[in-house]
Design an enzyme around this catalytic site. Structure first.
Site, PDB file in Angstrom:
ATOM      1  N   SER A   1      41.579  54.989  48.315  1.00 31.19           N
ATOM      2  CA  SER A   1      40.166  55.178  48.630  1.00 31.19           C
ATOM      3  C   SER A   1      39.891  54.616  50.021  1.00 31.19           C
ATOM      4  O   SER A   1      40.672  53.793  50.535  1.00 31.19           O
ATOM      5  CB  SER A   1      39.299  54.447  47.605  1.00 31.19           C
ATOM      6  OG  SER A   1      37.948  54.395  48.002  1.00 31.19           O
TER       7      SER A   1
ATOM      8  N   TYR B   1      36.191  46.997  42.544  1.00 33.47           N
ATOM      9  CA  TYR B   1      36.761  48.318  42.822  1.00 33.47           C
ATOM     10  C   TYR B   1      37.530  48.287  44.134  1.00 33.47           C
ATOM     11  O   TYR B   1      38.647  48.811  44.235  1.00 33.47           O
ATOM     12  CB  TYR B   1      35.638  49.354  42.880  1.00 33.47           C
ATOM     13  CG  TYR B   1      36.106  50.768  43.177  1.00 33.47           C
ATOM     14  CD1 TYR B   1      36.548  51.600  42.154  1.00 33.47           C
ATOM     15  CD2 TYR B   1      36.085  51.278  44.475  1.00 33.47           C
ATOM     16  CE1 TYR B   1      36.963  52.893  42.413  1.00 33.47           C
ATOM     17  CE2 TYR B   1      36.500  52.570  44.742  1.00 33.47           C
ATOM     18  CZ  TYR B   1      36.940  53.369  43.711  1.00 33.47           C
ATOM     19  OH  TYR B   1      37.361  54.658  43.985  1.00 33.47           O
TER      20      TYR B   1
END
Length: 255
Positions: free
Chosen positions: A146, A159
């Site tokens: 990501s 996250y």
């Protein structure tokens, strides 16, 4: 096919978390370049619905239901695919989840769930599949990282931690397994319109901020990740290893 460097004919791809969103788009994209695909998820109903949707498009696809956060379930699921369907030539570790809340209020059980879903699963599935690939002397593993592998944003620190770990686990997999003929790389998506991001897509304030923050000035569409996956899954990337490819509209390049 006229482009052998990107021809995936005769190869089987397992994509985790692929009943919707990015995983589903990558499954369809790899299949369009010749691969037979195996969809994975924890919900039998969702996996079956995704399989039916792809078969209606003429795609060679099977479903395999197992929990990527359980090592025993993963080992059994991977062995079942290898025994009943055939070798896994390409693995896409896509399963992931998000939970948003200020770090000082972040529940411990959500932390554990994020770790299990976003990073432990990459280790479990990667290791289980790699053991078969190593024996064959070839294989492609693509981990989904990501922009949060590089950047942080308020409310998603855990996250961010998991996606940073995915980036470095990709490097570690390369360091250990490249000598056996495997290529292990990661794709790091920016902000894409997916079910995981739907709350942000529906938030006008956030979308306006994102469009200003991203040089490309828009959200990404999931089909824009397919080219990167095909490249990393095929012969074109035979000497690319341990790399994280950012597909983010330029958000990691500009303040």
């Amino acid at each position: 096919m006229g482009f052998p460097l990107f021809d995936l004919s005769g190869r089987r791809a397992l994509i985790t978390g692929s009943s919707q969103g990015i995983g589903f788009a990558l499954a369809e994209g790899l299949a369009a370049h010749g691969a037979s695909v195996v969809l994975n998820g924890r919900s039998a109903d969702k996996v079956e619905a995704a399989v039916v949707a792809l078969r209606e498009k003429g795609i060679t696809v099977e479903g395999s239901v197992f929990d990527v956060t359980s090592r025993d379930s993963v080992v059994e699921g991977v062995a079942r695919i290898e025994e009943t369907l055939g070798p896994i030539d390409i693995l896409v570790n896509n399963a992931g989840m998000q939970f948003r809340t200020p770090l000082e209020d972040f529940p411990a059980d959500k932390w554990d769930l994020l770790l299990a879903t976003n990073i432990s699963s990459v280790f479990y599935v990667g290791q289980a599949v790699a053991k078969h690939m190593i024996a064959r002397g070839r294989g492609k593993i693509i981990n989904i990282a990501s922009v949060q592998s590089e950047l942080a944003r308020p409310g998603i620190a855990p996250y961010t931690a998991t996606k940073g770990a995915v980036k470095n686990l990709t490097r570690g997999m390369c360091a250990d397994w490249a000598k056996y003929g495997l290529q292990i790389n990661a794709i790091a998506p920016g902000y894409f319109k997916t079910p995981l991001n739907q709350a942000l897509v529906d938030n006008p304030e956030f979308s306006t901020w994102l469009e200003k923050r991203t040089p490309a000035a828009r959200w990404g569409n999931v089909d824009e990740l397919v080219g990167s996956a095909v490249f990393l899954a095929g012969n074109a990337s035979s000497f690319v290893n341990g790399h994280t490819l950012y597909v983010d509209g330029g958000i990691t390049t500009s303040l």
